[in-house]
Each structure stands twice: as structure tokens, then as C-alpha cells.
Motif scaffolding. Structure first.
Motif, PDB file in Angstrom:
ATOM      1  N   ASN A 146       0.833  -1.194   0.000  1.00  0.00           N
ATOM      2  CA  ASN A 146       0.000   0.000   0.000  1.00  0.00           C
ATOM      3  C   ASN A 146       0.871   1.249   0.000  1.00  0.00           C
ATOM      4  OD1 ASN A 146      -2.157  -1.740   0.175  1.00  0.00           O
ATOM      5  ND2 ASN A 146      -2.377  -1.514   2.371  1.00  0.00           N
ATOM      6  N   LEU A 150      -9.695  -0.568   0.738  1.00  0.00           N
ATOM      7  CA  LEU A 150      -9.486  -0.214   2.137  1.00  0.00           C
ATOM      8  C   LEU A 150      -8.538   0.976   2.223  1.00  0.00           C
ATOM      9  CD1 LEU A 150      -8.997  -3.798   3.580  1.00  0.00           C
ATOM     10  CD2 LEU A 150     -11.026  -2.380   3.754  1.00  0.00           C
ATOM     11  N   GLU A 151      -9.039   2.142   1.894  1.00  0.00           N
ATOM     12  CA  GLU A 151      -8.191   3.325   1.953  1.00  0.00           C
ATOM     13  C   GLU A 151      -8.249   3.916   3.349  1.00  0.00           C
ATOM     14  OE1 GLU A 151      -9.203   6.099  -1.098  1.00  0.00           O
ATOM     15  OE2 GLU A 151      -8.056   4.987  -2.565  1.00  0.00           O
ATOM     16  N   GLY A 152      -7.087   4.344   3.825  1.00  0.00           N
ATOM     17  CA  GLY A 152      -7.024   4.971   5.130  1.00  0.00           C
ATOM     18  C   GLY A 152      -6.695   6.446   4.996  1.00  0.00           C
ATOM     19  N   LYS A 153      -7.042   7.193   6.028  1.00  0.00           N
ATOM     20  CA  LYS A 153      -6.731   8.622   6.061  1.00  0.00           C
ATOM     21  C   LYS A 153      -6.438   8.988   7.502  1.00  0.00           C
ATOM     22  CE  LYS A 153      -8.750  13.143   5.109  1.00  0.00           C
ATOM     23  NZ  LYS A 153      -9.939  13.849   4.622  1.00  0.00           N
ATOM     24  N   VAL A 154      -5.299   9.613   7.732  1.00  0.00           N
ATOM     25  CA  VAL A 154      -4.915  10.068   9.057  1.00  0.00           C
ATOM     26  C   VAL A 154      -4.772  11.577   8.994  1.00  0.00           C
ATOM     27  CG1 VAL A 154      -3.163   9.960  10.864  1.00  0.00           C
ATOM     28  CG2 VAL A 154      -3.693   7.917   9.529  1.00  0.00           C
ATOM     29  N   TYR A 180      -2.654   9.852   3.344  1.00  0.00           N
ATOM     30  CA  TYR A 180      -3.638   9.120   2.546  1.00  0.00           C
ATOM     31  C   TYR A 180      -3.053   7.770   2.157  1.00  0.00           C
ATOM     32  CZ  TYR A 180      -5.804  13.701   1.877  1.00  0.00           C
ATOM     33  OH  TYR A 180      -6.374  14.928   2.069  1.00  0.00           O
ATOM     34  N   GLU A 181      -3.855   6.716   2.299  1.00  0.00           N
ATOM     35  CA  GLU A 181      -3.438   5.378   1.894  1.00  0.00           C
ATOM     36  C   GLU A 181      -4.087   5.023   0.564  1.00  0.00           C
ATOM     37  OE1 GLU A 181      -3.591   0.769   3.502  1.00  0.00           O
ATOM     38  OE2 GLU A 181      -4.990   2.246   4.295  1.00  0.00           O
ATOM     39  N   TRP A 208       1.428   5.143   0.912  1.00  0.00           N
ATOM     40  CA  TRP A 208       0.994   6.206   1.815  1.00  0.00           C
ATOM     41  C   TRP A 208       1.605   7.515   1.339  1.00  0.00           C
ATOM     42  CZ3 TRP A 208      -2.298   6.186   5.997  1.00  0.00           C
ATOM     43  CH2 TRP A 208      -2.763   4.927   6.396  1.00  0.00           C
ATOM     44  N   SER A 252      -4.627   1.813  -1.352  1.00  0.00           N
ATOM     45  CA  SER A 252      -4.520   0.366  -1.255  1.00  0.00           C
ATOM     46  C   SER A 252      -4.887  -0.273  -2.580  1.00  0.00           C
ATOM     47  CB  SER A 252      -5.444  -0.158  -0.148  1.00  0.00           C
ATOM     48  OG  SER A 252      -6.784   0.094  -0.487  1.00  0.00           O
TER      49      SER A 252
END
Length: 122
Positions: A80, A104-108, A96-97, A82, A99
Motif C-alpha cells: 500500500n 481499504l483506503e485509510g486517512k490520518v 492518505y493510503e 501512503w 490500497s
């Protein structure tokens, strides 16, 4: 290059199956089989192979940074991608991820993040 090879193989399989079945006048089966091969090939590329090709075999992938943000860094975690960006208007950092298949995208979000503050202290 690896991406082109992948699509040549998928298209070759689809056309080969179509012509083998169509030769015996099974037109519906030929069209369905070719469409199925193309669908599975597309889904495999989008949901698995795209980032694997980019990371391991030197493929090409494009990402657009959102308007108003500045790009800071990019890193791989497993397969993935980032991406870290900074928004100077809100003083916020975003991770931002990307993937496989964007499933399954992630965000912090880090508030009150000023990546240039350390440089100003030196």
C-alpha cells in the motif's frame, strides 16, 4: 512494460477463447467466455496487480495532490502506498493510503501540524 505484457496476455486469452468457440458456431458461449476473461483480467489488475507492478517491477502510477495542499512524502507499507500532504491554510497534515483496488483506503489527519517549524528552530 510489465503492464503491457499483462494486458497482451489477457487480451490474447480472451480473443483465443472467442475464436476457438466461435469457430464451432457457439457464438453466445464465445462472447460470454471472452467477456468473462476480460472481466476477471480487469478485476485482477485493479484489485491486485496495479500496485504490485508499480512497486516490484517498475510500473507507472499517477496520483493527484488535492488543490491547496503541498506534498511532503510518499512511502510504501507492504503493498500500500501512503502519501503525506500538508495544508498550510488549516495547518493540518494528511496521510492518505492508496490500497489495492482502493478498497481499504485509510486517512490520518494531524491537526496543528507544521512541518516547517523544525527548520525554523535551527
Amino acid at each position: 512494460m510489465i503492464t503491457y505484457l499483462y494486458w497482451i496476455v489477457v487480451l490474447g486469452l480472451a480473443f483465443g477463447a472467442f475464436f476457438l468457440l466461435a469457430k464451432r458456431t457457439y457464438w453466445r458461449a464465445a462472447a460470454g467466455c471472452a467477456a468473462g476473461i476480460l472481466l476477471v483480467g480487469w478485476a485482477s489488475y485493479v484489485f491486485h496487480f496495479e500496485q504490485v507492478f508499480v512497486k516490484r517491477f517498475g510500473g507507472v502510477m499517477s496520483i493527484t495532490i488535492p488543490s491547496g495542499q503541498l506534498h511532503i512524502a510518499t512511502t510504501w507499507k507492504d503493498d500500500n502506498l501512503w502519501v503525506e500532504n500538508y495544508d498550510p491554510k488549516t495547518n493540518t497534515c494528511y496521510f492518505y493510503e492508496y490500497s489495492k483496488g482502493n478498497v481499504l483506503e485509510g486517512k490520518v489527519v494531524i491537526k496543528d501540524c507544521n512541518p516547517l517549524a523544525g527548520a525554523a528552530l535551527k
